[in-house]
Design a protein around this motif. Structure first.
Motif, PDB file in Angstrom:
ATOM      1  N   SER A  41       0.837  -1.200   0.000  1.00 51.02           N
ATOM      2  CA  SER A  41       0.000   0.000   0.000  1.00 51.02           C
ATOM      3  C   SER A  41       0.872   1.250   0.000  1.00 51.02           C
ATOM      4  CB  SER A  41      -0.932  -0.008   1.213  1.00 51.02           C
ATOM      5  OG  SER A  41      -0.180  -0.045   2.398  1.00 51.02           O
ATOM      6  N   ASN A  42       0.247   2.353  -0.393  1.00 53.32           N
ATOM      7  CA  ASN A  42       0.960   3.619  -0.442  1.00 53.32           C
ATOM      8  C   ASN A  42       0.795   4.377   0.877  1.00 53.32           C
ATOM      9  OD1 ASN A  42      -1.636   4.660  -0.504  1.00 53.32           O
ATOM     10  ND2 ASN A  42      -1.540   5.261  -2.657  1.00 53.32           N
ATOM     11  N   LEU A  43       1.143   5.641   0.889  1.00 49.57           N
ATOM     12  CA  LEU A  43       1.075   6.482   2.083  1.00 49.57           C
ATOM     13  C   LEU A  43      -0.335   6.576   2.649  1.00 49.57           C
ATOM     14  CD1 LEU A  43       2.495   8.592   3.930  1.00 49.57           C
ATOM     15  CD2 LEU A  43       1.914  10.301   2.220  1.00 49.57           C
ATOM     16  N   TYR A  44      -1.342   6.519   1.784  1.00 50.58           N
ATOM     17  CA  TYR A  44      -2.740   6.640   2.209  1.00 50.58           C
ATOM     18  C   TYR A  44      -3.400   5.288   2.467  1.00 50.58           C
ATOM     19  CZ  TYR A  44      -1.826  11.271   0.455  1.00 50.58           C
ATOM     20  OH  TYR A  44      -1.270  12.502   0.233  1.00 50.58           O
ATOM     21  N   ASN A  45      -2.587   4.238   2.552  1.00 58.33           N
ATOM     22  CA  ASN A  45      -3.052   2.874   2.789  1.00 58.33           C
ATOM     23  C   ASN A  45      -3.969   2.389   1.666  1.00 58.33           C
ATOM     24  OD1 ASN A  45      -2.789   0.563   4.244  1.00 58.33           O
ATOM     25  ND2 ASN A  45      -4.455   1.016   5.673  1.00 58.33           N
ATOM     26  N   GLU A  46      -3.652   2.801   0.440  1.00 58.74           N
ATOM     27  CA  GLU A  46      -4.369   2.371  -0.753  1.00 58.74           C
ATOM     28  C   GLU A  46      -3.413   1.563  -1.614  1.00 58.74           C
ATOM     29  OE1 GLU A  46      -5.354   6.134  -2.388  1.00 58.74           O
ATOM     30  OE2 GLU A  46      -7.160   6.374  -1.172  1.00 58.74           O
ATOM     31  N   SER A  47      -3.963   0.744  -2.502  1.00 55.84           N
ATOM     32  CA  SER A  47      -3.122  -0.072  -3.360  1.00 55.84           C
ATOM     33  C   SER A  47      -3.665  -0.072  -4.780  1.00 55.84           C
ATOM     34  CB  SER A  47      -3.070  -1.508  -2.837  1.00 55.84           C
ATOM     35  OG  SER A  47      -2.315  -2.305  -3.707  1.00 55.84           O
TER      36      SER A  47
END
Length: 173
Positions: A41-47
């Motif tokens: 995941s990225n910084l915003y907890n998205e993938s």
């Protein structure tokens, strides 16, 4: 102590449900569990690319909703939602727990689960929270609300394990 909805009654209901879903309805779906450990995941907890475990075939009852169409600058697009109902005891037996974010493959289409309902009790009694000395009631099913999604969005790809030569002697006759 209630007269009805004991373990014996719940066993009978479970037996009827299993016979109905396996022998009469006879519809299987493939459930792809989301692997949170393998999905980065990225910084915003998205993938952008989710990773799924291998599929598990599960019998289900399916209720489609009507398709809706939307015109965009790229052409016509359609959306659809469906409800997938599973027998809770069967999911326990195959050791799978359906959750939001999992993907269901059925009829060549891919459905991403949006919501889960786990409160369909036989006799209106939850056996996990029974104040009686015996368990009463039965937790019958798990119902998943899902929407149609594109295969390119979920990154699940078909593969062919081998190319079959039609002239080969290995083909069944």
């Amino acid at each position: 102590m209630p007269l009805f909805h004991g373990q014996r009654d719940a066993g009978l209901v479970h037996k009827f449900n299993m016979e109905l879903i396996n022998d009469i309805i006879d519809t299987e779906v493939a459930v792809y569990k989301l692997s949170l450990e393998d999905t980065k995941s990225n910084l915003y907890n998205e993938s952008d690319k989710k990773i799924y475990y291998s599929p598990v075939k599960v019998p289900a009852r399916i209720d489609y909703q009507p398709q809706t169409y939307e015109g965009t600058e790229f052409g016509q697009d359609y959306q659809q939602s469906a409800v997938f109902a599973f027998i809770r005891e069967y999911l326990k037996a195959v050791d799978i727990f359906v959750e939001v974010g999992d993907v269901i493959e059925y009829n060549g289409e891919w459905w991403e689960i949006d919501a889960i309902q786990e409160n369909q009790f036989f006799g209106g009694k939850n056996p996990d929270y029974s104040f009686a000395t015996e368990k009463w009631g039965h937790n019958v099913s798990i119902v998943a609300n899902a929407h149609l999604t594109r295969r390119s969005r979920i990154h699940i790809e078909d593969f062919r394990p081998a190319v079959v030569d039609n002239n080969s002697n290995d083909l069944p006759s």
